[in-house]
Design an enzyme around this catalytic site. Sequence first.
Site, PDB file in Angstrom:
ATOM      1  N   LYS A  70       0.836  -1.217   0.000  1.00 42.81           N
ATOM      2  CA  LYS A  70       0.000   0.000   0.000  1.00 42.81           C
ATOM      3  C   LYS A  70       0.863   1.257   0.000  1.00 42.81           C
ATOM      4  CE  LYS A  70      -2.201  -1.116   3.793  1.00 42.81           C
ATOM      5  NZ  LYS A  70      -1.635  -2.461   4.041  1.00 42.81           N
TER       6      LYS A  70
ATOM      7  N   ARG B 242      11.389  -7.961   3.963  1.00 38.05           N
ATOM      8  CA  ARG B 242      11.512  -6.513   4.127  1.00 38.05           C
ATOM      9  C   ARG B 242      12.735  -6.143   4.975  1.00 38.05           C
ATOM     10  NH1 ARG B 242       5.487  -4.230   5.407  1.00 38.05           N
ATOM     11  NH2 ARG B 242       5.710  -5.542   7.253  1.00 38.05           N
TER      12      ARG B 242
END
Length: 282
Positions: free
Chosen positions: A62, A173
């Site tokens: 997002k 990540r």
Amino acid sequence: MAVFSRLVCRRAASVRSFCTKSTESDLHRASSALSSALPVDNSNGKGRNVQWVFLGCPGVGKGTYAARLSTLLGVPHIATGDLVRQELSSRGPLSSQLAEIVNQGQLISDEIIIDLLSKRLENALVKGETGFILDGFPRTVRQAEILEGVTDIDLVINLKLREEALIAKCLGRRICSECQGNYNVACIDIKAEDGNPRMYMPPLLPPPQCESKLITRADDTELVVKERLRVYNEMSRPVEDFYRSRGKLLEFDLPGGIPESWRKLLRALNLDDHEDTRTAAA
């Protein structure tokens, strides 16, 4: 937005009452008070006065796509995840409470999120910003009702990604401890099967100067990632239905890595012929 900020910031006690015991009459009063004062056009001519929301599971991307659209359209990208991380690093009165919630993969209460968001909107007001792209809010139907009561959301973009790829992406990540750049070391290559096409998402590697400074977020463990997905499915899926029933939901399945997905997302938003597309995609 100005009135929304003033309403939720009026005093801490009223915020707590509104957030924890919001009823239909509360929402109606907020909506009536705010709808008469919200701007209906972009009078200063800066950017496009869009009011968009990004939905999607934690780690779906997002922030990546909202930030690019923010640059493209000239409106602020407001990510509640960033607001929470800023509060955590500030060592303020909320930091220890937030750390416990985040590390367990739980959703943060409406009261805290709305308080952080209202402060960000106050800053936007001071800067003369118009419009917004919200990322991470609303996450519950109650939050969606509150937002619906104070402003008119134009579009809700629901990013979707296969769970297998989503978990791998979250575990890959990395953040540079020095420049705070976001990277991903996962190379995702899922074979075509059961009618689903092959999905390839190359890693987003850091520049040489950041390689030795990469760190993993404390909440990016497989156990916490799976718990976040479980909580999202339980609490946030109804938000998709909320906006779907209002004809505002755009479902977008991410087909692969950023270059491929970005082009297709722009096409879905009828922005593929925008003159700044190349700049934003760089």
